[in-house]
Scaffold this motif. Structure first.
Motif, PDB file in Angstrom:
ATOM      1  N   ASN A   1       1.725  26.725   0.301  1.00 62.84           N
ATOM      2  CA  ASN A   1       2.613  27.272   1.331  1.00 62.84           C
ATOM      3  C   ASN A   1       4.071  26.901   1.054  1.00 62.84           C
ATOM      4  N   GLU A   2       4.425  26.902  -0.205  1.00 62.99           N
ATOM      5  CA  GLU A   2       5.761  26.532  -0.654  1.00 62.99           C
ATOM      6  C   GLU A   2       6.862  27.318   0.073  1.00 62.99           C
ATOM      7  N   ASP A   3       6.650  28.615   0.310  1.00 64.37           N
ATOM      8  CA  ASP A   3       7.681  29.447   0.933  1.00 64.37           C
ATOM      9  C   ASP A   3       7.799  29.218   2.436  1.00 64.37           C
ATOM     10  N   ASN A   4       6.796  28.592   3.042  1.00 64.56           N
ATOM     11  CA  ASN A   4       6.768  28.479   4.497  1.00 64.56           C
ATOM     12  C   ASN A   4       7.345  27.182   5.058  1.00 64.56           C
ATOM     13  N   THR A   5       7.425  26.143   4.269  1.00 69.41           N
ATOM     14  CA  THR A   5       7.823  24.856   4.821  1.00 69.41           C
ATOM     15  C   THR A   5       8.437  23.967   3.745  1.00 69.41           C
ATOM     16  N   GLU A   6       9.288  23.069   4.172  1.00 69.59           N
ATOM     17  CA  GLU A   6       9.870  22.100   3.252  1.00 69.59           C
ATOM     18  C   GLU A   6       8.869  21.008   2.898  1.00 69.59           C
ATOM     19  N   THR A   7       8.136  20.523   3.883  1.00 69.86           N
ATOM     20  CA  THR A   7       7.131  19.496   3.641  1.00 69.86           C
ATOM     21  C   THR A   7       5.759  20.126   3.836  1.00 69.86           C
ATOM     22  N   LEU A   8       4.908  19.920   2.904  1.00 65.24           N
ATOM     23  CA  LEU A   8       3.590  20.527   2.943  1.00 65.24           C
ATOM     24  C   LEU A   8       2.707  19.863   3.977  1.00 65.24           C
ATOM     25  N   VAL A   9       2.048  20.655   4.799  1.00 62.06           N
ATOM     26  CA  VAL A   9       1.199  20.124   5.859  1.00 62.06           C
ATOM     27  C   VAL A   9      -0.128  19.623   5.277  1.00 62.06           C
TER      28      VAL A   9
ATOM     29  N   ALA B   1       8.907  13.073  -4.947  1.00 60.10           N
ATOM     30  CA  ALA B   1      10.035  13.829  -4.415  1.00 60.10           C
ATOM     31  C   ALA B   1      10.063  13.595  -2.902  1.00 60.10           C
ATOM     32  N   LYS B   2      11.250  13.677  -2.299  1.00 57.22           N
ATOM     33  CA  LYS B   2      11.415  13.366  -0.874  1.00 57.22           C
ATOM     34  C   LYS B   2      10.506  14.189   0.032  1.00 57.22           C
ATOM     35  N   ASN B   3      10.262  15.438  -0.314  1.00 60.00           N
ATOM     36  CA  ASN B   3       9.483  16.321   0.551  1.00 60.00           C
ATOM     37  C   ASN B   3       8.021  16.451   0.116  1.00 60.00           C
ATOM     38  N   ARG B   4       7.524  15.506  -0.669  1.00 60.39           N
ATOM     39  CA  ARG B   4       6.139  15.563  -1.153  1.00 60.39           C
ATOM     40  C   ARG B   4       5.403  14.262  -0.847  1.00 60.39           C
ATOM     41  N   THR B   5       4.090  14.379  -0.740  1.00 58.39           N
ATOM     42  CA  THR B   5       3.264  13.208  -0.465  1.00 58.39           C
ATOM     43  C   THR B   5       2.367  12.842  -1.641  1.00 58.39           C
TER      44      THR B   5
END
Length: 160
Positions: free
Chosen positions: A149-157, A82-86
């Motif tokens: 931290n799904e609720d805090n950011t679009e891309t996971l740190v 997915a675009k926002n996942r690594t």
């Protein structure tokens, strides 16, 4: 037959379903499977799975060692992210595309379960939720909290 060297034990229980029986049951539903390896207590097969009528067809390798474990890999293609996942969701290894289908510590599967009744439907379900995950990176398939931290950011740190 009983002697001092061999005692018949009617209380003896099978440790699980023999691999030959597992393979026989899988073949009834998937007669076109490719058997890569088959031994008295193990096998490696490739099964083609299409989770929905409009889904792609996936080649899935199933490695079974009797009374020990089942390992599942998607081998037909590199699964997209997915675009926002690594990384892929619910996998043991993103590079090898080894799927995480159940929690061994919760004893959700054991060697007394038929692979055709449990693992293969779970693979299909995982692939279905993977296809739903692709557009937005939201895993709807349940299980453990993959993205804390799904609720805090679009891309996971700290996704790795």
């Amino acid at each position: 037959m009983s002697s001092k060297f061999f005692k018949a034990n009617s209380k003896r229980k099978l440790k699980g379903i023999p691999s030959t029986e597992q393979l026989k049951r899988i073949r009834t539903e998937f007669p076109e499977i490719k058997v890569l390896k088959s031994g008295w207590d193990n096998f490696e097969i490739v099964v083609q799975i299409r989770p929905t009528a409009i889904s792609e067809l996936y080649d899935v390798k199933i490695i079974y060692t009797e009374n020990k474990w089942v390992k599942i890999f998607v081998i037909s293609k590199t699964l997209e992210l997915a675009k926002n996942r690594t990384k892929l969701p619910h996998v043991y290894d993103s590079q090898k595309q080894q799927l995480c289908l159940y929690s061994p510590s919760k004893k959700e599967w054991n060697a007394h379960n038929y692979i055709i009744d449990t693992i293969i439907p779970w693979v299909s379900e995982w692939l279905y939720y993977y296809e739903l995950w692709l557009p937005e990176g939201k895993w709807l398939g349940g299980g453990h909290n993959e993205y804390p931290n799904e609720d805090n950011t679009e891309t996971l740190v700290n996704e790795e």
